[in-house]
Design a protein around this motif. Sequence first.
Motif, PDB file in Angstrom:
ATOM      1  N   VAL A 108       0.514  -0.841   0.018  1.00 15.77           N
ATOM      2  CA  VAL A 108      -0.004   0.369  -0.030  1.00 15.77           C
ATOM      3  C   VAL A 108       0.847   1.386  -0.331  1.00 15.77           C
ATOM      4  O   VAL A 108       0.647   2.386   0.076  1.00 15.77           O
ATOM      5  CB  VAL A 108      -1.357   0.092   1.117  1.00 15.77           C
ATOM      6  N   ASP A 109       1.951   1.480  -0.187  1.00 17.58           N
ATOM      7  CA  ASP A 109       2.912   2.208  -0.030  1.00 17.58           C
ATOM      8  C   ASP A 109       3.781   2.265  -1.228  1.00 17.58           C
ATOM      9  O   ASP A 109       3.923   1.324  -2.970  1.00 17.58           O
ATOM     10  CB  ASP A 109       4.149   2.475   0.810  1.00 17.58           C
ATOM     11  N   LEU A 110       4.280   3.710  -1.988  1.00 18.78           N
ATOM     12  CA  LEU A 110       4.530   3.975  -3.742  1.00 18.78           C
ATOM     13  C   LEU A 110       6.187   4.634  -3.205  1.00 18.78           C
ATOM     14  O   LEU A 110       6.889   5.247  -1.421  1.00 18.78           O
ATOM     15  CB  LEU A 110       3.937   5.584  -3.541  1.00 18.78           C
ATOM     16  N   LEU A 111       6.893   3.884  -3.396  1.00 16.84           N
ATOM     17  CA  LEU A 111       8.006   4.331  -3.708  1.00 16.84           C
ATOM     18  C   LEU A 111       9.136   5.489  -4.575  1.00 16.84           C
ATOM     19  O   LEU A 111       8.634   4.612  -5.516  1.00 16.84           O
ATOM     20  CB  LEU A 111       9.332   3.148  -3.471  1.00 16.84           C
ATOM     21  N   LEU A 112       9.535   6.212  -5.047  1.00 15.43           N
ATOM     22  CA  LEU A 112       9.949   7.479  -5.740  1.00 15.43           C
ATOM     23  C   LEU A 112      11.329   7.447  -5.206  1.00 15.43           C
ATOM     24  O   LEU A 112      12.026   7.857  -4.532  1.00 15.43           O
ATOM     25  CB  LEU A 112       9.148   8.661  -5.578  1.00 15.43           C
ATOM     26  N   ARG A 132       9.511  -6.702  -4.252  1.00 16.88           N
ATOM     27  CA  ARG A 132       9.400  -8.099  -3.572  1.00 16.88           C
ATOM     28  C   ARG A 132       8.107  -8.154  -2.465  1.00 16.88           C
ATOM     29  O   ARG A 132       7.335  -8.853  -2.510  1.00 16.88           O
ATOM     30  CB  ARG A 132      10.698  -8.834  -3.472  1.00 16.88           C
ATOM     31  N   ARG A 133       8.161  -6.596  -2.011  1.00 14.26           N
ATOM     32  CA  ARG A 133       7.039  -5.770  -1.254  1.00 14.26           C
ATOM     33  C   ARG A 133       5.779  -5.489  -1.733  1.00 14.26           C
ATOM     34  O   ARG A 133       4.707  -5.517  -1.019  1.00 14.26           O
ATOM     35  CB  ARG A 133       8.025  -5.082  -0.824  1.00 14.26           C
ATOM     36  N   GLY A 134       5.981  -5.686  -2.987  1.00 14.21           N
ATOM     37  CA  GLY A 134       4.516  -5.103  -3.757  1.00 14.21           C
ATOM     38  C   GLY A 134       4.512  -3.351  -3.389  1.00 14.21           C
ATOM     39  O   GLY A 134       3.155  -3.399  -3.836  1.00 14.21           O
ATOM     40  N   CYS A 135       5.752  -2.741  -3.534  1.00 15.23           N
ATOM     41  CA  CYS A 135       5.731  -1.671  -3.194  1.00 15.23           C
ATOM     42  C   CYS A 135       5.060  -1.381  -5.176  1.00 15.23           C
ATOM     43  O   CYS A 135       6.556  -1.499  -5.979  1.00 15.23           O
ATOM     44  CB  CYS A 135       7.040  -0.628  -2.758  1.00 15.23           C
ATOM     45  N   SER A 136       4.715  -0.046  -5.165  1.00 12.41           N
ATOM     46  CA  SER A 136       4.800   0.625  -6.239  1.00 12.41           C
ATOM     47  C   SER A 136       6.383   1.241  -6.683  1.00 12.41           C
ATOM     48  O   SER A 136       6.599   2.042  -5.944  1.00 12.41           O
ATOM     49  CB  SER A 136       3.125   1.454  -6.913  1.00 12.41           C
ATOM     50  N   VAL A 137       6.915   1.624  -7.975  1.00  6.95           N
ATOM     51  CA  VAL A 137       8.082   1.881  -7.850  1.00  6.95           C
ATOM     52  C   VAL A 137       8.061   3.434  -9.327  1.00  6.95           C
ATOM     53  O   VAL A 137       7.511   2.382  -9.841  1.00  6.95           O
ATOM     54  CB  VAL A 137       9.087   1.195  -7.634  1.00  6.95           C
ATOM     55  N   VAL A 138       8.409   4.431  -8.411  1.00 11.29           N
ATOM     56  CA  VAL A 138       8.602   5.642  -9.906  1.00 11.29           C
ATOM     57  C   VAL A 138       9.593   5.730  -9.759  1.00 11.29           C
ATOM     58  O   VAL A 138      10.063   6.349  -8.544  1.00 11.29           O
ATOM     59  CB  VAL A 138       7.048   6.323  -9.992  1.00 11.29           C
ATOM     60  N   ALA A 139      10.592   6.059 -10.702  1.00  6.23           N
ATOM     61  CA  ALA A 139      11.745   6.989 -10.980  1.00  6.23           C
ATOM     62  C   ALA A 139      12.162   7.775 -11.559  1.00  6.23           C
ATOM     63  O   ALA A 139      11.616   7.599 -12.664  1.00  6.23           O
ATOM     64  CB  ALA A 139      12.800   5.478 -10.838  1.00  6.23           C
ATOM     65  N   ALA A 154      11.222  -4.550 -13.012  1.00  7.94           N
ATOM     66  CA  ALA A 154      10.614  -4.676 -11.251  1.00  7.94           C
ATOM     67  C   ALA A 154       9.392  -3.948 -12.077  1.00  7.94           C
ATOM     68  O   ALA A 154       7.982  -3.544 -11.085  1.00  7.94           O
ATOM     69  CB  ALA A 154      10.616  -3.670 -10.108  1.00  7.94           C
ATOM     70  N   HIS A 155       8.470  -3.654 -13.355  1.00  6.00           N
ATOM     71  CA  HIS A 155       7.447  -2.834 -13.461  1.00  6.00           C
ATOM     72  C   HIS A 155       6.920  -2.226 -12.800  1.00  6.00           C
ATOM     73  O   HIS A 155       5.553  -1.681 -12.548  1.00  6.00           O
ATOM     74  CB  HIS A 155       6.186  -4.851 -13.184  1.00  6.00           C
ATOM     75  N   GLY A 156       7.921  -1.292 -12.848  1.00  8.77           N
ATOM     76  CA  GLY A 156       7.403   0.515 -12.466  1.00  8.77           C
ATOM     77  C   GLY A 156       7.544   0.979 -13.369  1.00  8.77           C
ATOM     78  O   GLY A 156       7.716   0.664 -15.020  1.00  8.77           O
ATOM     79  N   LEU A 157       7.662   2.581 -13.267  1.00  7.14           N
ATOM     80  CA  LEU A 157       7.213   3.425 -14.258  1.00  7.14           C
ATOM     81  C   LEU A 157       8.337   4.812 -14.357  1.00  7.14           C
ATOM     82  O   LEU A 157       9.099   4.574 -12.727  1.00  7.14           O
ATOM     83  CB  LEU A 157       5.738   4.487 -14.201  1.00  7.14           C
ATOM     84  N   PHE A 158       9.491   4.513 -15.087  1.00  2.00           N
ATOM     85  CA  PHE A 158      10.292   5.168 -15.070  1.00  2.00           C
ATOM     86  C   PHE A 158      10.335   6.811 -15.867  1.00  2.00           C
ATOM     87  O   PHE A 158       9.293   6.707 -17.008  1.00  2.00           O
ATOM     88  CB  PHE A 158      11.752   4.408 -15.997  1.00  2.00           C
ATOM     89  N   VAL A 159      10.823   7.337 -15.692  1.00  2.00           N
ATOM     90  CA  VAL A 159      10.398   8.992 -16.329  1.00  2.00           C
ATOM     91  C   VAL A 159      11.989   9.135 -16.672  1.00  2.00           C
ATOM     92  O   VAL A 159      12.777  10.468 -15.913  1.00  2.00           O
ATOM     93  CB  VAL A 159       9.876  10.136 -16.021  1.00  2.00           C
TER      94      VAL A 159
END
Length: 375
Positions: A108-112, A132-139, A154-159
Amino acid sequence: MLDESLLDTPEGLAEADHRGLLRGAAEAGARVRTAARHAAEAGIGELKPDGRPRAVLIAGPGAAATHTADLLGTLAGAGSPVVRLAPTGVAPAAGALRWELPGWAGSVDLLLIATPDGTEPSLSLLTDQAYRRGCSVVAVAPSHTPLAEAVAGAHGLFVPMATAPYDQEEPLAASSPGVFWALLTPLLALLDRIGLIAAPPDALEKAADRLDHIAERCGPAIATYSNPAKTLAAELADALPVVWTEGASAGPAGRRFAAALAELAGRPALVAELPEALAAHNALLAGPLAASADPDDFFRDRVEEPPALHARVVLLRDRPIGGLTAAPAARDVALSHDTPISELEPEEGGELENLAELIAVTDFAAVYLALASRA
């Protein structure tokens, strides 16, 4: 010693500016627009969030990530806590820094992640840990870097970070205006999309316009007497800046100004928010750093001595809500101790515009102080 004559010599300033700091400050508005376009192209506008995250975690090296976390936390308020993950390590180098997720972080947390480098191995490992923890990741980072690959895995969003050709000519300063706005803008767009803060595209465009306006007012071709940034730099020439802030937007701007003075100009500065600042710094203004403080022997020969360091208050104000302000009390405290005071207050506008103006003027001032002090 500050070479005040250099402040009104654009050619001399350009020659002294080996790190492209003035250029970065002048192009801050363009960086915001480019970064906003990169965010749109990365798909931030099409995101369909399930709701606000429980917490927003921010990781990245140096002052740029620190200022980004500070500003986003201020704008978010109580909506979701914004927590900066401070690195550990033996040196401030890409391979030596280490980041870890807190034990409570989960789905339920978001990592930027915000970095002007992108080669830090620990940030790539942090991305894997978040996955692995299920955090959403945006970089936000330079493209074609190991971090970009890790985020994709990690199937995150990269900008991709908005960069300029001259960024590669010299090492980037963490407090560089260009770096700060390039990292911050996509994250503003993201947190607006998930409903945590209000930073729609038109607000980002207005902030970019305000940055352009300040660049015109504070550019190297504008004389000191009509240039608020050069004036502030000259006023701080032989002073210890005591930065007092009032208003939500002014707090991050003041803390960024103090950090930029240290990193870019090699000047110490103190920073505190009103009204607590009045009690916190009252003894300091009454002590040996007060402008009225007199050295032991007034009549000794000072020709070969550097000027004594005295405090100068820099009051950064956002427009107060409801007319409630501690500014008159701040002026009274400073003047009662014979301490000079400089004041900056933005023109009318939205919260992001006001923040952009305070940051832009103080960024220019820190750069001018750095360049004229090292001439």
